[in-house]
Design a protein around this motif. Structure first.
Motif, PDB file in Angstrom:
ATOM      1  N   ASP A 188      15.012  27.960  16.767  1.00 43.88           N
ATOM      2  CA  ASP A 188      13.991  28.764  16.071  1.00 43.88           C
ATOM      3  C   ASP A 188      13.612  28.087  14.755  1.00 43.88           C
ATOM      4  OD1 ASP A 188      13.954  32.216  14.781  1.00 43.88           O
ATOM      5  OD2 ASP A 188      12.471  30.597  14.713  1.00 43.88           O
ATOM      6  N   GLY A 189      12.386  27.581  14.704  1.00 44.15           N
ATOM      7  CA  GLY A 189      11.895  26.899  13.500  1.00 44.15           C
ATOM      8  C   GLY A 189      12.359  25.455  13.426  1.00 44.15           C
ATOM      9  N   HIS A 198       9.802  26.071  10.147  1.00 47.18           N
ATOM     10  CA  HIS A 198      10.748  26.521   9.097  1.00 47.18           C
ATOM     11  C   HIS A 198      12.164  26.126   9.479  1.00 47.18           C
ATOM     12  CE1 HIS A 198      12.313  29.939  11.571  1.00 47.18           C
ATOM     13  NE2 HIS A 198      11.129  29.799  12.140  1.00 47.18           N
ATOM     14  N   HIS A 240       4.734  33.496  12.882  1.00 44.89           N
ATOM     15  CA  HIS A 240       4.927  32.057  12.641  1.00 44.89           C
ATOM     16  C   HIS A 240       4.098  31.598  11.452  1.00 44.89           C
ATOM     17  CE1 HIS A 240       7.177  31.473  16.310  1.00 44.89           C
ATOM     18  NE2 HIS A 240       6.277  32.170  16.945  1.00 44.89           N
ATOM     19  N   GLU A 257      11.527  33.540   7.825  1.00 41.76           N
ATOM     20  CA  GLU A 257      12.116  34.687   8.520  1.00 41.76           C
ATOM     21  C   GLU A 257      11.890  36.015   7.800  1.00 41.76           C
ATOM     22  OE1 GLU A 257      13.027  34.787  11.358  1.00 41.76           O
ATOM     23  OE2 GLU A 257      13.683  32.824  11.981  1.00 41.76           O
TER      24      GLU A 257
HETATM   25 MN    MN Z   1      10.621  30.938  13.941  1.00 44.57          MN
END
Ligand code: MN
Ligand code: HGY
Ligand code: MN
Ligand code: MN
Length: 411
Positions: free
Chosen positions: A95-96, A84, A359, A130
């Motif tokens: 993150d992602g 993401h 996730h 998220e």
């Molecule tokens: Mn993530």
């Protein structure tokens, strides 16, 4: 031209990460791109542009998931990687984002090598992983895999009152591709661990065997607003005090249950939120997680019983709304074995482990062989601008992803 051995280009990968981190950049080196905001649109536009530059056929579906496909020698479902690019308000740059951009780097490496895989290869980013603005989290991958009806997702109202459907249309990412989508041949998600385990143990690669269970509840407490100075304590129906009592209980509950149990009150609002008024309403969220479904249910039951007792003692009304609820998800052993084998063949140290964070892979696991690759997060910090992974681990994770995808797609 005879194909050569595909190689990750570290500088190119680090540059992609820096370029995306500059979109919605906030002080301290992180980025804030809450789902379906203008910043999220800008991040989406950047990644879609990179997909097209790499020659991928880009499609956008009705919940805004974006999939770039690299043709294979044969047709049929693609081997997919992705994650993401939406973030929390205090998002780190990995993150992602890292999993999506490493997927693009794998495509670039195959392009440079002049290699065509047997099966198509896809790189995806899923909408609203998220869940911070619109619950539940992993919304896009839930719709993609048929676990959440599109209409239900589009109708979700966010913490700021906007709906998913309106915001998707506003940013121009309500796409034509139908959902649920046809299942990929396999799915691999590369992600930073976001916890302290790999960093603390000095391990290069986490072979993720499962994702722990997640329970999100919104609690709405109604009391009576009253004058802070004139109202005797015995006469109060104080929604604010009740909220504080719940916050303390949630911490005690996690401590008492021990083991993998974690519990968080992340969001709280008081009404009218003024210094001299006893709050007549408080809205807060409780995030409970455990690797064991039975223990997670026990934690939920303890919370529900506590709220009932508090309601009677404080004479307030308490209503609850489930924002998200996912049981623990195991990944396919043949996929975790494959990841472990390739990581070790590259001379990397490995450790099997569960994921503490949710996730998109946990949703794809319902429709195809799925697993995750973790790289260490320094000091286990995430959902914080100080989120950091050393360049050698950024590169190692991408190397493992290249090896696993090349084998799955038949390079
Ligand atoms: Mn993530
Ligand atoms: O909440 C989570 O675990 C993820 O960041 N959505
Ligand atoms: Mn996150
Ligand atoms: Mn994720």
């Amino acid at each position: 031209m005879t194909p050569s051995v595909p190689q990750i280009n570290p500088d190119r990968l680090h540059q992609r990460i820096a370029d995306l981190a500059a979109v919605g950049a906030i002080d301290g080196g992180g980025c804030a791109r809450l789902a379906l905001t203008d910043a999220d649109r800008a991040g989406r536009d950047l990644v879609c542009g990179s997909m097209r530059e790499l020659g991928l056929a880009v499609s956008v579906d009705a919940i805004g998931n974006v999939v770039g496909v690299r043709a294979g020698r044969s047709d049929g479902p693609p081997v997919m990687t992705g994650s993401h690019i939406d973030t929390v308000r205090t998002g780190g740059r990995y993150d992602g984002n890292y999993g999506v951009l490493a997927g693009l780097e794998v495509v670039a490496a195959l392009n440079d090598a002049g290699l065509t895989t047997e099966h198509p290869l896809a790189v995806a980013f899923f909408t609203n992983e998220e869940g911070a603005r619109f619950a539940p989290d992993m919304m896009g991958s839930l719709v993609y895999t048929g676990a959440l009806p599109l209409a239900e997702a589009l109708a979700v109202q966010g913490i700021d009152g906007a709906t998913v459907g309106d915001e998707l249309a506003r940013i121009g990412y309500a796409g034509p591709a139908p959902v649920p989508a046809a299942a990929p041949r396999a799915f691999v998600e590369l992600h930073v661990e976001q916890g302290p385990v790999l960093d603390r143990e000095g391990i290069d690669i986490g072979v993720v065997e499962s994702v722990q269970g997640i329970s999100w509840t919104e609690i709405d407490i109604r009391g009576t607003s009253n004058h802070a100075g004139t109202t005797p304590m015995s006469m109060r129906r104080d929604a604010g005090w009740a909220a504080g009592e719940i916050i303390a209980f949630v911490r005690e509950l996690a401590t008492e249950l021990g083991g993998d149990q974690v519990a968080t009150v992340g969001r709280i609002e008081f009404f009218p939120n003024l210094v001299n008024v006893v709050p007549n309403r408080a809205v807060l969220t409780v995030d409970l997680r455990n690797t064991d479904e039975a223990l997670l249910q026990r934690a939920e039951a303890r919370l529900a019983a506590h709220l009932a007792a508090l309601r009677d003692a404080e004479k307030v009304e308490i209503s609850t709304r489930k924002l998200a609820r996912f049981a623990p998800v195991p990944f396919a052993p043949e996929m975790t074995d494959r990841i472990e084998g390739h990581a070790r063949a590259l001379g990397l140290t490995t450790r099997r482990m569960p994921s503490g964070a949710g996730h998109d892979a946990q949703m794809l696991a319902a429709v195809c062989p799925t697993a995750m690759i973790f790289v260490p997060s320094v000091d286990g910090i995430s959902h914080n601008v100080r989120e950091y992974t050393e360049p050698k681990h950024i590169e190692a994770g991408a190397q493992v992803l290249l090896a696993v995808l090349s084998e799955l797609a038949g390079a």
